[in-house]
Design a protein around this motif. Structure first.
Motif, short mmCIF file in Angstrom:
data_model
loop_
_atom_site.label_atom_id
_atom_site.label_comp_id
_atom_site.label_asym_id
_atom_site.label_seq_id
_atom_site.Cartn_x
_atom_site.Cartn_y
_atom_site.Cartn_z
N LEU A 127 -7.66 -2.52 -0.30
CA LEU A 127 -9.09 -2.21 -0.17
C LEU A 127 -9.30 -0.74 -0.47
N GLY A 128 -10.01 -0.47 -1.56
CA GLY A 128 -10.25 0.91 -2.00
C GLY A 128 -9.41 1.23 -3.22
N GLY A 142 -10.61 3.04 5.07
CA GLY A 142 -10.67 3.37 6.49
C GLY A 142 -12.07 3.42 7.07
N PHE A 143 -12.88 2.42 6.71
CA PHE A 143 -14.24 2.32 7.25
C PHE A 143 -14.37 1.02 8.05
N LEU A 171 -3.35 0.26 7.97
CA LEU A 171 -4.45 1.22 7.83
C LEU A 171 -3.91 2.51 7.21
N VAL A 172 -4.29 2.75 5.96
CA VAL A 172 -3.79 3.90 5.21
C VAL A 172 -4.86 4.99 5.13
N MET A 186 -8.37 7.09 6.07
CA MET A 186 -8.94 7.55 7.34
C MET A 186 -10.39 7.99 7.17
N GLY A 187 -11.21 7.06 6.66
CA GLY A 187 -12.61 7.39 6.43
C GLY A 187 -13.37 7.65 7.71
N HIS A 188 -13.20 6.79 8.70
CA HIS A 188 -13.87 6.95 9.99
C HIS A 188 -12.85 7.32 11.06
N HIS A 189 -13.23 8.25 11.92
CA HIS A 189 -12.36 8.64 13.02
C HIS A 189 -12.28 7.51 14.05
#
Length: 355
Positions: free
Chosen positions: A179-180, A254-255, A274-275, A277-280
């Motif tokens: 994804l992405g 990472g959303f 999870l690679v 890190m869009g959202h904390h």
């Protein structure tokens, strides 16, 4: 010493939000196990852009001027007295993180998680977008003759994909969803294929990035929506494209939306890594995924990946050259333009400095 051999060592300093300036950079003394490396190729990473735009990346905050850059390769200029494996003139790729080698995490081999890690361009440690840097010899990996310095610099982002594939146990029986289709999604695609994954589907919201993924060897591509309400439809389309169970999903964005999609699309008993890190923090449907025994695994950077990356490049199992879309020299104007190009996205995948 700088580019000409006698002038000052110069580096790109992050001085404030959207403020980069080429200024002198005094190198530390060369230790017995260190080498001095003349930088030749330095790539721009998403974290570099984050620092430039906001002066922070996740929990790392820039509080004083810092030299930027960490994806790099160069030529050995000088070696410390105890260095036996490298000589001046050797072309090397640099692993940017120096761990303590004393803590329990280092001792058990998970040195990427070392709490004392000193990592290029992670505050307060200076980076490598400079004429020269000093670095431990054991973190400088000699390039095979037919691998370029630019490809050497690409070992850093590629290492993220390689480490993710190792963590998820990717092999010839693992069907993969990515994804992405940004730089990290694309290197994860390349790494998964090199690890033997038979079928890889990649999804994104952007047509151009999906077309790049297809050219790089994705078996199928799916354009997805940015709307969280469309997760169920997207999952259906992704599963149709895969044509079988999804064993491992790599969320390289990472959303909430991407992680929810990954958790729902992965087969019972599969893994989600999870690679990105869009959202904390995220709100995701973890309970239904747990009830299907979907394992969620995290990664942080990489460990012991450079030799394998170089072998993948040498053998031709991975070709990173198509990812390098823009090149710039090392002048004040070009440094500013390069970061603007990288931040803009669009057709820019990897922006590379040639020093």
């Amino acid at each position: 010493m700088g580019k000409g051999g006698s002038d000052e060592n110069m580096a790109a300093w992050l001085l404030g939000v959207n403020t980069l300036k080429i200024q002198p950079f005094n190198l530390p003394a060369l230790g017995p196990h260190d080498v001095r490396v003349r930088m030749k190729a330095v790539g721009i990473c998403g974290s570099d852009v984050h620092y430039l735009k906001t002066m922070r990346c996740a929990d790392f905050v820039v509080k004083e001027p810092m030299v930027i850059g960490h994806e790099c390769a160069g030529i050995i200029e000088e070696v410390g007295g105890e260095v036996k494996t490298l000589v001046p003139g050797d072309r090397v790729a640099l692993e940017p993180g120096i761990s303590c080698w004393r803590c329990n995490l280092c001792k058990e081999g998970r040195y990427n998680l070392c709490p004392e890690m000193k990592f290029f361009a992670t505050p307060p440690v200076h980076g490598s977008l400079a004429n020269q840097v000093v670095h431990p010899a054991d973190l400088c990996f000699k390039l095979p003759d037919d691998i370029s310095l630019e490809e050497g610099a690409m070992c850093e982002p590629l290492s993220v994909g390689v480490h993710a594939c190792r963590r998820a146990n990717v092999g010839p029986e693992t069907n993969i969803l990515v994804l992405g289709a940004g730089p990290i999604g694309l290197v994860t695609l390349l790494a998964a294929r090199a690890f033997g994954a038979p079928r890889i589907v990649i999804v994104d919201v952007d047509d151009y990035r999906l077309s790049v993924a297809k050219k790089l060897g994705a078996d199928d591509i799916v354009k997805v929506s940015i709307n969280i309400q469309d997760v169920a439809t997207d999952i259906e389309n992704i599963q149709k494209a895969m044509g079988g169970g999804i064993d491992v999903s790599f969320d390289c964005a990472g959303f909430n939306k991407t992680m929810s999609t990954a958790l729902g699309a992965t087969r019972p008993g599969g893994k989600v890594c999870l690679v990105g890190m869009g959202h904390h923090e995220m709100t995701v449907p973890l309970t239904p995924a747990a009830a299907r025994e979907v394992d969620v695994i995290g990664i942080f950077r990489y460990k012991n990946t450079w030799p394998l990356c170089l072998e993948f490049l040498r053998s031709g199992k991975i070709d990173v050259k198509p990812l390098i879309t823009h090149r710039f020299g090392f002048s004040q104007k070009e440094v500013e333009e390069a970061f603007e190009t990288s931040a803009r996205g669009g057709d820019a995948i990897k922006v590379m400095f040639n020093l």
